[in-house]
Design a protein around this motif. Structure first.
Motif, PDB file in Angstrom:
ATOM      1  N   VAL A 118       1.014  -1.075   0.096  1.00 55.33           N
ATOM      2  CA  VAL A 118      -0.015  -0.048  -0.037  1.00 55.33           C
ATOM      3  C   VAL A 118       0.959   1.229   0.020  1.00 55.33           C
ATOM      4  O   VAL A 118       1.729   1.200   0.779  1.00 55.33           O
ATOM      5  CB  VAL A 118      -0.828   0.177   1.290  1.00 55.33           C
ATOM      6  CG1 VAL A 118      -1.564   1.299   1.408  1.00 55.33           C
ATOM      7  CG2 VAL A 118      -2.031  -1.001   1.070  1.00 55.33           C
ATOM      8  N   VAL A 119       0.496   2.403  -0.909  1.00 52.30           N
ATOM      9  CA  VAL A 119       1.409   3.325  -0.966  1.00 52.30           C
ATOM     10  C   VAL A 119       0.453   4.536  -0.256  1.00 52.30           C
ATOM     11  O   VAL A 119      -0.606   4.676  -0.517  1.00 52.30           O
ATOM     12  CB  VAL A 119       1.684   3.906  -2.320  1.00 52.30           C
ATOM     13  CG1 VAL A 119       2.248   5.107  -2.456  1.00 52.30           C
ATOM     14  CG2 VAL A 119       2.439   2.670  -2.878  1.00 52.30           C
ATOM     15  N   LEU A 120       1.197   5.437   0.778  1.00 47.25           N
ATOM     16  CA  LEU A 120       0.491   6.383   1.418  1.00 47.25           C
ATOM     17  C   LEU A 120       1.102   7.703   0.876  1.00 47.25           C
ATOM     18  O   LEU A 120       2.242   8.103   0.575  1.00 47.25           O
ATOM     19  CB  LEU A 120       0.745   6.353   2.665  1.00 47.25           C
ATOM     20  CG  LEU A 120       0.277   5.039   3.658  1.00 47.25           C
ATOM     21  CD1 LEU A 120       0.511   4.969   5.008  1.00 47.25           C
ATOM     22  CD2 LEU A 120      -1.088   4.723   3.210  1.00 47.25           C
ATOM     23  N   ILE A 121       0.175   8.941   0.605  1.00 48.74           N
ATOM     24  CA  ILE A 121       0.698  10.102  -0.139  1.00 48.74           C
ATOM     25  C   ILE A 121       0.816  11.200   1.054  1.00 48.74           C
ATOM     26  O   ILE A 121      -0.534  11.139   1.828  1.00 48.74           O
ATOM     27  CB  ILE A 121      -0.212  10.414  -1.149  1.00 48.74           C
ATOM     28  CG1 ILE A 121      -0.111   9.389  -2.320  1.00 48.74           C
ATOM     29  CG2 ILE A 121       0.553  11.465  -1.887  1.00 48.74           C
ATOM     30  CD1 ILE A 121       1.176   8.904  -2.834  1.00 48.74           C
ATOM     31  N   PHE A 122       1.649  11.807   1.245  1.00 42.12           N
ATOM     32  CA  PHE A 122       1.783  12.813   2.171  1.00 42.12           C
ATOM     33  C   PHE A 122       2.293  14.294   1.413  1.00 42.12           C
ATOM     34  O   PHE A 122       3.045  14.160   0.419  1.00 42.12           O
ATOM     35  CB  PHE A 122       2.799  12.626   3.363  1.00 42.12           C
ATOM     36  CG  PHE A 122       2.276  11.605   4.304  1.00 42.12           C
ATOM     37  CD1 PHE A 122       1.485  11.491   5.217  1.00 42.12           C
ATOM     38  CD2 PHE A 122       2.693  10.147   3.897  1.00 42.12           C
ATOM     39  CE1 PHE A 122       1.096  10.171   6.143  1.00 42.12           C
ATOM     40  CE2 PHE A 122       2.182   9.138   4.398  1.00 42.12           C
ATOM     41  CZ  PHE A 122       1.479   9.038   5.569  1.00 42.12           C
ATOM     42  N   ASP A 123       1.633  15.290   1.991  1.00 43.91           N
ATOM     43  CA  ASP A 123       2.284  16.498   1.523  1.00 43.91           C
ATOM     44  C   ASP A 123       3.668  17.049   2.050  1.00 43.91           C
ATOM     45  O   ASP A 123       4.038  16.095   2.898  1.00 43.91           O
ATOM     46  CB  ASP A 123       1.320  17.545   1.305  1.00 43.91           C
ATOM     47  CG  ASP A 123       1.062  18.225   2.841  1.00 43.91           C
ATOM     48  OD1 ASP A 123       1.843  17.777   3.803  1.00 43.91           O
ATOM     49  OD2 ASP A 123       0.127  19.023   3.121  1.00 43.91           O
ATOM     50  N   ALA A 124       4.201  18.135   1.662  1.00 47.59           N
ATOM     51  CA  ALA A 124       5.403  18.637   2.019  1.00 47.59           C
ATOM     52  C   ALA A 124       5.530  18.896   3.187  1.00 47.59           C
ATOM     53  O   ALA A 124       6.631  18.727   4.034  1.00 47.59           O
ATOM     54  CB  ALA A 124       5.913  19.906   1.184  1.00 47.59           C
ATOM     55  N   ASN A 125       4.510  18.887   3.969  1.00 49.99           N
ATOM     56  CA  ASN A 125       4.464  19.052   5.512  1.00 49.99           C
ATOM     57  C   ASN A 125       4.020  17.842   6.427  1.00 49.99           C
ATOM     58  O   ASN A 125       4.036  18.004   7.618  1.00 49.99           O
ATOM     59  CB  ASN A 125       3.553  20.422   6.192  1.00 49.99           C
ATOM     60  CG  ASN A 125       3.685  21.617   5.380  1.00 49.99           C
ATOM     61  OD1 ASN A 125       4.804  21.984   5.307  1.00 49.99           O
ATOM     62  ND2 ASN A 125       2.645  22.100   4.693  1.00 49.99           N
ATOM     63  N   GLY A 126       3.823  16.851   5.657  1.00 49.32           N
ATOM     64  CA  GLY A 126       3.551  15.583   6.436  1.00 49.32           C
ATOM     65  C   GLY A 126       2.136  15.304   6.542  1.00 49.32           C
ATOM     66  O   GLY A 126       1.600  14.429   7.326  1.00 49.32           O
ATOM     67  N   GLU A 127       1.328  16.160   5.800  1.00 51.01           N
ATOM     68  CA  GLU A 127      -0.067  15.936   6.128  1.00 51.01           C
ATOM     69  C   GLU A 127      -0.662  14.777   5.176  1.00 51.01           C
ATOM     70  O   GLU A 127      -0.123  14.767   4.111  1.00 51.01           O
ATOM     71  CB  GLU A 127      -1.000  17.160   5.962  1.00 51.01           C
ATOM     72  CG  GLU A 127      -2.489  16.983   5.904  1.00 51.01           C
ATOM     73  CD  GLU A 127      -3.164  18.226   5.886  1.00 51.01           C
ATOM     74  OE1 GLU A 127      -4.182  18.172   5.571  1.00 51.01           O
ATOM     75  OE2 GLU A 127      -2.673  19.476   5.626  1.00 51.01           O
TER      76      GLU A 127
END
Length: 249
Positions: A153-162
């Motif tokens: 499973v691949v999890l996506i986070f933004d540059a701030n870790g959200e």
């Protein structure tokens, strides 16, 4: 009277603009909550520009292509069966080997040491996926973090870790246009194999019919049939015994 007419025309104009805006609004690619697009989209090897296939066949004749992706900056990333990652531009021109070294150039996406991931990312995974663990992580060219867990499973986070969502490939859609993160429709979904593992009958057929071409990918499907992609993009299919079935150009 003229003033009333002007106001009426203005109102009608605004209403028309709003109506057109709603009509033109594209909701076909709307993602469900908890789902996010990966930065790179899988590409079927046979759909790569012929220039790329020719390059791999001539410069890496002993290797084949494991998988290919189109990045959101338009470049193609081609991974060979020995793990080498080749980068090409949108026209198929070779840009370099992506090994995250300054010597070979910076192609924007890079692997990240799991221990150095943002605390917010590590905390989210520990809380929501405590028993699974992280396989690898990377920062993509859109500055998003893509974290692959041990169950793929691949999890996506933004540059701030959200947390943005579970990663899906933009080609992973069912017939209704809905996304399903565990599907692989639209690109190579068989198991890549060494061309030497193809049945002798299939190899003999390819040698006779396409002596001037090179195999750039061979795979075995779930049904035991074989799909072979040649250096000109031709896809040749064989049954489990190596009997020729069809060809797709």
């Amino acid at each position: 009277m003229k003033t009333i007419k002007k106001i009426s025309l203005t109102v009608l104009s605004v209403l028309a603009m709003v109506s057109c805006s709603k009509d033109n609004e594209d909701t076909s690619n709307a993602l469900p909550e908890g789902i996010a697009l990966k930065a790179d989209a899988k590409v079927k090897v046979g759909d790569l520009p012929i220039k790329i296939l020719d390059f791999v066949a001539s410069e890496f004749p002993e290797r084949t292509i494991d998988e290919a992706e189109e990045e959101d900056n338009g470049n193609f990333e081609v991974e060979l069966n020995d793990g080498t990652e080749l980068i090409f531009d949108a026209n198929g021109n070779f840009l370099g080997i992506d090994d995250d070294s300054e010597e070979n150039g910076d192609f924007d996406d890079s692997e990240v040491d799991i221990a150095t991931l943002l605390p917010a990312i590590l905390e989210y995974i520990e809380m929501n996926y405590p028993q699974i663990g992280i396989e690898e992580a990377s920062i993509e060219n859109n500055d998003h973090y893509e974290v692959t867990l041990n169950d793929d499973v691949v999890l996506i986070f933004d540059a701030n870790g959200e947390f943005l969502g579970i990663g899906v490939d933009e080609n992973d859609q069912d017939g209704d246009g809905d996304y399903d993160w565990d599907e692989e429709d639209g690109h190579d979904d068989g198991e890549a194999i060494d061309p030497a593992q193809l049945p002798d009958m299939a190899l003999a057929y390819l040698e006779e019919m396409y002596p001037e071409l090179t195999i750039v990918r061979a795979e075995v499907e779930d049904e035991g049939e074989y799909e072979v992609t040649m250096s000109n993009g031709l896809e040749v299919y064989f049954d489990a015994e190596g009997n020729f079935l069809s060809v797709d150009d």
